[in-house]
Design an enzyme around this catalytic site. Structure first.
Site, mmCIF file in Angstrom:
data_model
loop_
_atom_site.group_PDB
_atom_site.id
_atom_site.type_symbol
_atom_site.label_atom_id
_atom_site.label_comp_id
_atom_site.label_asym_id
_atom_site.label_seq_id
_atom_site.Cartn_x
_atom_site.Cartn_y
_atom_site.Cartn_z
ATOM 1 N N MET A 1 -21.549 -10.936 -1.321
ATOM 2 C CA MET A 1 -22.320 -10.217 -2.325
ATOM 3 C C MET A 1 -22.730 -8.860 -1.751
ATOM 4 O O MET A 1 -23.067 -8.756 -0.583
ATOM 5 C CB MET A 1 -23.558 -11.034 -2.690
ATOM 6 N N CYS A 2 -22.715 -7.832 -2.576
ATOM 7 C CA CYS A 2 -23.060 -6.482 -2.137
ATOM 8 C C CYS A 2 -24.581 -6.296 -2.162
ATOM 9 O O CYS A 2 -25.319 -7.180 -2.570
ATOM 10 C CB CYS A 2 -22.398 -5.465 -3.056
#
EC number: 2.4.2.-
Length: 255
Positions: A1-2
């Site tokens: 996930m960013c």
């Protein structure tokens, strides 16, 4: 996930302190090693720095940390790739023109069923689900508002309804700015904090760095920072609940 980072301020402000915390998560204290980017607004223009290399040891990231660019609106992103290879064209934020303004967008999450989204005249340059969703958002906006709208609060409310649709396709945390407003839409994790007088001391979670904001600001300054996870450990951050959104203008929350 960013991870996402945004700022809205009532006076041009540098984001060096928060950005220093973010870049450590780009392959240092976090796994987000697949590129990073940051966009600063200045008047009607904006300047963007991007690099598909990990931010924690990127010479370009060091340049941004050492060169305190002051801005009232900032959108930044560090990437952990899931859709699209590690390449500059797949690196956020993405900026497009709409109604004579530069709109900048960054997305954290992963979508399914996005390839069928109609994007009209807005075509993705890269292969990410994120950019495709941005093009779809812009296309929907031009359909609803063929001319420049006057009521921007209504525009952002409509954008939130579009974000609700995208959230049905997976995880959709978003930062969006037209240079004046900064919008934060939460699907899973997004936090914000507004700093105003009396300013205190803040300590980063990801690096042994402390700053006394009272020495860096005037009593009239209002600065809001938005991040996926809180960047400091000694301040109270507000969590945006899933499916909710916030809108900031010149540092103040307006929605």
């Amino acid at each position: 996930m960013c991870e996402l980072l945004g700022m809205s301020a009532n006076v041009p402000t540098d984001i060096c302190f928060s950005f220093t915390g973010l870049v450590q998560r780009g392959g240092g204290t976090g796994p987000h090693k697949d590129g990073w980017g940051i966009t600063f607004y200045e008047g009607k223009g904006c300047r963007t720095f991007k690099d598909p290399q990990p931010s924690f040891n990127s010479p370009i990231a060091k340049l941004v940390q050492d060169y305190p660019i002051k801005s009232c609106s900032v959108v930044a992103h560090i990437r952990q790739a899931n859709r699209g290879e590690v390449a500059l064209e797949n690196t956020h934020p993405f900026t497009r023109e709409l109604w004579g303004r530069n709109w900048t967008y960054a997305h954290n999450g992963q979508l399914t069923g996005y390839k069928s989204l109609e994007t009209g005249n807005f075509r993705p340059v890269g292969e990410t689900d994120s950019e495709k969703a941005f093009c779809w958002l812009l296309h929907k906006l031009t359909q609803r508002y063929p001319r420049t709208p006057g009521n921007m609060a209504a525009v952002f409310k409509y954008i939130a309804s579009l974000a609700d649709e995208l959230r049905q396709k997976g995880v959709f945390n978003m930062l969006l700015s037209d240079g004046r407003y900064v919008m934060a839409y939460c699907s899973t994790n997004l936090h914000w904090i507004t700093r105003r007088a009396p300013f205190g001391v803040a300590t980063l979670l990801d690096q042994d760095v402390e700053i006394d904001f009272s020495s860096q600001t005037t009593p009239n300054d209002v600065v809001t920072v938005i991040a996926t996870q809180p960047l400091t450990g000694n301040e109270t951050w507000q969590k945006i609940m899933p499916g909710e959104w916030r809108l900031f203008c010149l540092g103040e929350r307006v929605v």
